[in-house]
Design an enzyme around this catalytic site. Structure first.
Site, PDB file in Angstrom:
ATOM      1  N   ASP A   1      -0.514  -1.868  12.802  1.00 42.68           N
ATOM      2  CA  ASP A   1      -1.594  -0.898  12.567  1.00 42.68           C
ATOM      3  C   ASP A   1      -2.927  -1.631  12.684  1.00 42.68           C
ATOM      4  O   ASP A   1      -3.574  -1.595  13.713  1.00 42.68           O
ATOM      5  CB  ASP A   1      -1.423  -0.252  11.191  1.00 42.68           C
ATOM      6  CG  ASP A   1      -2.602   0.644  10.812  1.00 42.68           C
ATOM      7  OD1 ASP A   1      -3.372   1.024  11.710  1.00 42.68           O
ATOM      8  OD2 ASP A   1      -2.766   0.963   9.619  1.00 42.68           O
TER       9      ASP A   1
ATOM     10  N   GLU B   1      -3.018  10.146  -0.523  1.00 47.17           N
ATOM     11  CA  GLU B   1      -2.101  10.738   0.450  1.00 47.17           C
ATOM     12  C   GLU B   1      -1.005  11.568  -0.207  1.00 47.17           C
ATOM     13  O   GLU B   1       0.011  11.876   0.406  1.00 47.17           O
ATOM     14  CB  GLU B   1      -1.516   9.634   1.326  1.00 47.17           C
ATOM     15  CG  GLU B   1      -2.623   8.917   2.090  1.00 47.17           C
ATOM     16  CD  GLU B   1      -2.141   7.763   2.939  1.00 47.17           C
ATOM     17  OE1 GLU B   1      -0.917   7.517   2.977  1.00 47.17           O
ATOM     18  OE2 GLU B   1      -2.987   7.116   3.573  1.00 47.17           O
TER      19      GLU B   1
ATOM     20  N   GLN C   1       0.791  -1.233   0.000  1.00 40.80           N
ATOM     21  CA  GLN C   1       0.000   0.000   0.000  1.00 40.80           C
ATOM     22  C   GLN C   1       0.824   1.285   0.000  1.00 40.80           C
ATOM     23  O   GLN C   1       0.426   2.273  -0.599  1.00 40.80           O
ATOM     24  CB  GLN C   1      -0.924   0.002   1.216  1.00 40.80           C
ATOM     25  CG  GLN C   1      -1.978   1.079   1.178  1.00 40.80           C
ATOM     26  CD  GLN C   1      -3.095   0.779   2.148  1.00 40.80           C
ATOM     27  OE1 GLN C   1      -3.955  -0.044   1.890  1.00 40.80           O
ATOM     28  NE2 GLN C   1      -3.069   1.427   3.288  1.00 40.80           N
TER      29      GLN C   1
ATOM     30  N   LYS D   1       3.545   9.938  10.512  1.00 46.89           N
ATOM     31  CA  LYS D   1       3.211   9.460   9.171  1.00 46.89           C
ATOM     32  C   LYS D   1       2.042  10.297   8.685  1.00 46.89           C
ATOM     33  O   LYS D   1       0.938  10.185   9.212  1.00 46.89           O
ATOM     34  CB  LYS D   1       2.837   7.977   9.271  1.00 46.89           C
ATOM     35  CG  LYS D   1       2.537   7.309   7.959  1.00 46.89           C
ATOM     36  CD  LYS D   1       2.252   5.835   8.207  1.00 46.89           C
ATOM     37  CE  LYS D   1       1.514   5.275   7.016  1.00 46.89           C
ATOM     38  NZ  LYS D   1       1.106   3.905   7.213  1.00 46.89           N
TER      39      LYS D   1
ATOM     40  N   LYS E   1      -3.317   5.895  15.684  1.00 48.77           N
ATOM     41  CA  LYS E   1      -4.334   6.643  14.942  1.00 48.77           C
ATOM     42  C   LYS E   1      -5.456   6.959  15.920  1.00 48.77           C
ATOM     43  O   LYS E   1      -6.158   6.045  16.360  1.00 48.77           O
ATOM     44  CB  LYS E   1      -4.884   5.807  13.784  1.00 48.77           C
ATOM     45  CG  LYS E   1      -3.893   5.562  12.654  1.00 48.77           C
ATOM     46  CD  LYS E   1      -4.496   4.624  11.622  1.00 48.77           C
ATOM     47  CE  LYS E   1      -3.606   4.498  10.395  1.00 48.77           C
ATOM     48  NZ  LYS E   1      -4.085   3.425   9.491  1.00 48.77           N
TER      49      LYS E   1
ATOM     50  N   ASP F   1       4.429   0.123   4.070  1.00 44.87           N
ATOM     51  CA  ASP F   1       3.172  -0.306   4.694  1.00 44.87           C
ATOM     52  C   ASP F   1       2.571  -1.321   3.738  1.00 44.87           C
ATOM     53  O   ASP F   1       2.109  -0.974   2.653  1.00 44.87           O
ATOM     54  CB  ASP F   1       2.214   0.868   4.902  1.00 44.87           C
ATOM     55  CG  ASP F   1       0.848   0.411   5.432  1.00 44.87           C
ATOM     56  OD1 ASP F   1       0.711  -0.782   5.773  1.00 44.87           O
ATOM     57  OD2 ASP F   1      -0.073   1.237   5.493  1.00 44.87           O
TER      58      ASP F   1
ATOM     59  N   GLU G   1       5.264  -1.972   8.065  1.00 43.04           N
ATOM     60  CA  GLU G   1       3.972  -1.911   8.764  1.00 43.04           C
ATOM     61  C   GLU G   1       3.041  -3.009   8.256  1.00 43.04           C
ATOM     62  O   GLU G   1       2.992  -3.274   7.051  1.00 43.04           O
ATOM     63  CB  GLU G   1       3.359  -0.531   8.500  1.00 43.04           C
ATOM     64  CG  GLU G   1       2.044  -0.271   9.189  1.00 43.04           C
ATOM     65  CD  GLU G   1       1.480   1.082   8.779  1.00 43.04           C
ATOM     66  OE1 GLU G   1       0.252   1.188   8.677  1.00 43.04           O
ATOM     67  OE2 GLU G   1       2.266   2.030   8.551  1.00 43.04           O
TER      68      GLU G   1
ATOM     69  N   ARG H   1      -4.912   9.539   8.510  1.00 43.58           N
ATOM     70  CA  ARG H   1      -5.676   8.545   7.758  1.00 43.58           C
ATOM     71  C   ARG H   1      -5.686   8.996   6.297  1.00 43.58           C
ATOM     72  O   ARG H   1      -5.328  10.122   5.980  1.00 43.58           O
ATOM     73  CB  ARG H   1      -7.126   8.439   8.257  1.00 43.58           C
ATOM     74  CG  ARG H   1      -7.309   8.034   9.696  1.00 43.58           C
ATOM     75  CD  ARG H   1      -6.617   6.737  10.089  1.00 43.58           C
ATOM     76  NE  ARG H   1      -7.041   5.541   9.391  1.00 43.58           N
ATOM     77  CZ  ARG H   1      -7.864   4.608   9.881  1.00 43.58           C
ATOM     78  NH1 ARG H   1      -8.383   4.768  11.087  1.00 43.58           N
ATOM     79  NH2 ARG H   1      -8.156   3.521   9.187  1.00 43.58           N
ATOM     80  N   SER H   2      -6.120   8.099   5.407  1.00 41.80           N
ATOM     81  CA  SER H   2      -6.104   8.470   3.987  1.00 41.80           C
ATOM     82  C   SER H   2      -7.132   9.560   3.670  1.00 41.80           C
ATOM     83  O   SER H   2      -6.935  10.365   2.772  1.00 41.80           O
ATOM     84  CB  SER H   2      -6.323   7.243   3.109  1.00 41.80           C
ATOM     85  OG  SER H   2      -7.441   6.516   3.550  1.00 41.80           O
TER      86      SER H   2
END
Length: 430
Positions: A315, A208, A164, A391, A340, A245, A288, A369-370
């Site tokens: 995560d 992102e 990802q 991040k 998060k 990730d 991740e 978050r995205s």
């Protein structure tokens, strides 16, 4: 006598996030200040995350948040009026009580978090303190290393890359300002390198801010990143390291019990061998979600094999949940937590998860978050916790740069005191 820190108003509204989807924003007022917070949302979500309340129906294709907004205005607001805004833990406990479920599904984690963060910001504002100092006190002075997601795959992009996120980490910089300059310069060289190899249509950006070129093999983006780092004038590994990730839960086939990467099937052991090959070939310092969110054994294996030299981040495995984190610590699964705030729902719970991780010797990465907003709270939180890592996407799109710009301001405010985490990002003992 009137308490200047008494909450006198709480107002929620529906706004749009960076993907054009509705999200919740809350204003909290005292006699002497106000705080505003907007919550993000994720695309690849862990099964055990706190529940984001959506309306369903036709409006916004079912993604409206009017119910969550109404829950703030009609259920939460009347209870908060008259409380002291500085009572963060008491207020967060009340929010949990008003919801009454483990996954915050009654009132909605999006409603609860927006209030929790707005309360903290209103308190800081009312006390005339920066948020990082209000949350972290006088010892909040470590500026984090950015894990900047410059090549996107998986559910964040429309390409065939299975992993990802492919990130760069400017670990060799002396300050955050220098670090973000290195990231920006490398990002722009990367754009040129991708255009030369894949054509001008290959530099579309993902959620992102990273590029989403038509790549398939996981080594392709790594090779391109090394080239971009070198052409930007930096040393791969020593000055700018790489991070992944994998978001493996998205690659796992429930029926076969295997992972699919690049069209090939891998069992747990074979996937571990792939990670070993990648980390011995490329300067990868962080991975991740290398395995499925319920594959505790896989996480234990990779932590034993690679944990001494590579940060193994949970995560979807942990979802910022103290119970799951404690289980991971007991098993020796992973050695870092991706924090998060919207996965757990309140600021107090998120900070408790970070402290649990620190006590166990785990690293902590404060994460976006995205689906983001212009809210930069996580920048202050990263400094408040002395987390050493953040991040928050590529140095593109205002929703991502809002966090980087806030960190630049914080470093300026802390001039003479601020320390950039750099190569000690995993264990920040200053």
């Amino acid at each position: 006598m009137e308490n200047p820190y008494e909450i006198v108003g709480v107002v929620a509204r529906e706004i749009l996030d960076s993907r054009g989807n509705p999200t919740v924003e809350v204003d909290v007022y005292t006699h002497v200040g106000m705080g505003r917070a907007a919550v993000p949302s994720g695309a690849s979500t862990g099964t055990h995350e706190a529940l984001e309340l959506r309306d369903g129906g036709k409006r916004y294709h079912g993604k409206g948040v009017r119910r969550a907004v109404e829950n703030v205005n009609k259920i939460i607001a009347p209870e908060l009026i008259g409380m002291d805004v500085r009572w963060q833990r008491e207020i967060d406990a009340l929010l949990l009580e008003l919801d009454g479920t483990e996954n915050k599904s009654n009132v909605g984690a999006n409603a609860i978090l927006a209030v929790s963060l707005a309360v903290a910001k209103a308190a800081a504002n009312s006390l005339e303190l920066p948020l990082y100092q209000y949350l972290g006190g006088v010892n909040a002075y470590v500026l984090p290393v950015p894990l900047s997601n410059v090549i996107n795959g998986g559910v964040h992009a429309g390409n065939d890359l299975d992993f990802q996120e492919f990130m760069i980490m400017p670990i060799g910089a002396d300050s955050f300002r220098e670090a973000i300059r290195w990231v920006s310069e490398t990002y722009h060289v990367l754009k040129k390198v991708i255009m030369e190899k894949y054509g001008k249509n290959a530099v579309n950006v993902g959620d992102e801010g990273g590029f989403a070129p038509p790549m398939k093999e996981v080594t392709e983006p790594l090779d391109v990143l090394i080239k971009a780092i070198e052409e930007a004038g930096y040393k791969p590994g020593d000055e700018i390291a790489l991070a992944l990730d994998v978001a493996s839960s998205e690659l796992f086939n429930e029926e076969t019990g295997k992972y699919v990467v690049g069209g090939k099937e891998y069992d747990r052991g074979e996937l571990l061998e792939l990670y070993k090959d990648l980390t011995s070939t490329y300067p990868i310092v962080s991975i991740e979600d290398p395995f499925h969110e319920e594959d505790w054994e896989g996480f234990v294996m990779i932590t034993k094999e690679l944990g001494h030299k590579v940060q193994i981040v949970g995560d979807d495995l942990f979802v910022t949940n103290p119970k799951r984190l404690r289980k991971g610590i007991e098993l020796g699964a992973a050695n870092a937590l991706l924090l998060k705030v919207n996965q757990i729902g309140t600021l107090s719970e998120a900070m408790d998860a970070a402290f649990t991780a620190f006590r166990a010797g785990y690293g902590v990465i404060v994460s976006h978050r995205s689906g983001e907003t212009e809210d930069a709270t996580i920048a202050d939180l990263a400094v408040a916790l002395n987390a050493g890592q953040i991040k928050t996407g590529a140095p593109a799109r205002s929703d991502r740069n809002a966090k980087y710009n806030q960190l630049i301001r914080i470093e300026e405010e802390l001039e003479g005191v601020a320390v950039y985490a750099g190569k000690r990002f995993r264990k920040v003992f200053f």
